[in-house]
Scaffold this motif. Structure first.
Motif, PDB file in Angstrom:
ATOM      1  N   ASN A   4       5.688  -5.149  -4.121  1.00 33.92           N
ATOM      2  CA  ASN A   4       4.790  -5.556  -3.046  1.00 33.92           C
ATOM      3  C   ASN A   4       4.722  -4.509  -1.950  1.00 33.92           C
ATOM      4  N   ARG A   7       2.597  -1.643  -3.152  1.00 33.59           N
ATOM      5  CA  ARG A   7       1.183  -2.009  -3.114  1.00 33.59           C
ATOM      6  C   ARG A   7       0.638  -1.954  -1.699  1.00 33.59           C
ATOM      7  N   THR A 137     -10.892  -8.829   0.818  1.00 33.11           N
ATOM      8  CA  THR A 137      -9.989  -8.816  -0.335  1.00 33.11           C
ATOM      9  C   THR A 137     -10.156  -7.499  -1.063  1.00 33.11           C
ATOM     10  N   PHE A 139      -9.577  -5.518  -4.443  1.00 39.01           N
ATOM     11  CA  PHE A 139      -9.336  -5.702  -5.882  1.00 39.01           C
ATOM     12  C   PHE A 139      -8.944  -4.352  -6.472  1.00 39.01           C
ATOM     13  N   GLN A 143      -4.029  -4.695 -10.949  1.00 38.71           N
ATOM     14  CA  GLN A 143      -3.101  -5.363 -10.044  1.00 38.71           C
ATOM     15  C   GLN A 143      -3.751  -6.610  -9.463  1.00 38.71           C
ATOM     16  N   SER A 144      -2.931  -7.490  -8.922  1.00 36.70           N
ATOM     17  CA  SER A 144      -3.471  -8.685  -8.283  1.00 36.70           C
ATOM     18  C   SER A 144      -4.128  -8.305  -6.956  1.00 36.70           C
ATOM     19  N   PRO A 145      -5.107  -9.073  -6.483  1.00 40.19           N
ATOM     20  CA  PRO A 145      -5.826  -8.752  -5.245  1.00 40.19           C
ATOM     21  C   PRO A 145      -4.911  -8.723  -4.028  1.00 40.19           C
ATOM     22  N   GLU A 167      -1.702  -7.894   3.636  1.00 46.16           N
ATOM     23  CA  GLU A 167      -0.786  -8.960   3.236  1.00 46.16           C
ATOM     24  C   GLU A 167       0.194  -9.288   4.361  1.00 46.16           C
TER      25      GLU A 167
END
Length: 201
Positions: A4, A7, A137, A139, A143-145, A167
């Motif tokens: 995380n 990211r 958001t 994308f 990977q997840s959004p 996030e």
């Protein structure tokens, strides 16, 4: 470094390269639709650049131009410098702001290619006290959004974004911490910090 954190770091670089004069001031005070429109334009240009097929150096230059057009460079730079900004001269702040803008573009420029195929979408905007929050958001390919929130204000005289959260992580605060560490290594000497920023990346 956790997945995380990685990211968020990558996304921070991606957006920071676009973030630090901006869209012309409206005759009327900033409103929710204008704040959303500003980020809509920014997002459209980001999407075009990351999928343009340009070279890394070309992308870095394009992102630095966006950084100058859509973000409040002066406010972000002053916040990143922290307490030292209070005692810095006007000429030092100008030099720091310019060096900071280039530093941010170069710092993350090498990672821009990791976002080829990615896209951002603007979701909603709302008024928060004296500024506006625009939620988007991101994308990312494979990977997840990611939730990315821009804070927009016209206090500087133009509609600009002055911070963003990825996030939930405050990216301006993160930069303040990193710039502060660099300044500490230079024993609080802003001129030496400026030289370091010009050479970094």
């Amino acid at each position: 470094m956790t997945s995380n954190t990685t990211r968020r770091s990558l996304m921070a670089g991606f957006l920071a390269g676009t973030a630090v004069l901006a869209v012309p001031t409206s005759v009327f005070a900033l409103n929710t639709d204008q704040a959303k429109s500003l980020i809509d334009k920014l997002v459209n240009e980001i999407n075009a650049i990351i999928n343009s097929g340009r070279s890394e150096s070309g992308m870095i230059g394009d992102f630095e131009k966006l950084f100058a057009r859509y973000a409040d460079v002066a406010i972000i730079a002053r916040s990143a410098l922290g307490v030292a900004a209070r005692s810095a001269s006007a000429s030092q702040m100008r030099a720091f702001t310019e060096a900071f803008r280039g530093y941010m573009a170069r710092k993350y420029g090498k990672r821009f290619r990791e976002f080829i195929g990615a896209r951002l979408e603007v979701k909603e905007a709302r008024s928060i006290k004296s500024f506006y929050e625009v939620k988007t958001t991101a994308f990312l390919r494979g990977q997840s959004p990611l939730d990315v929130t821009f804070l927009v204000s016209d206090k500087s005289g133009r509609d600009r974004f002055f911070n963003m959260y990825i996030e939930g992580v405050n990216m301006v605060a993160t930069e303040r911490s990193e710039i502060g560490a660099m300044l500490d290594r230079r024993r609080g000497n802003v001129d030496l910090l400026i030289q370091d920023l010009k050479a970094a990346g």
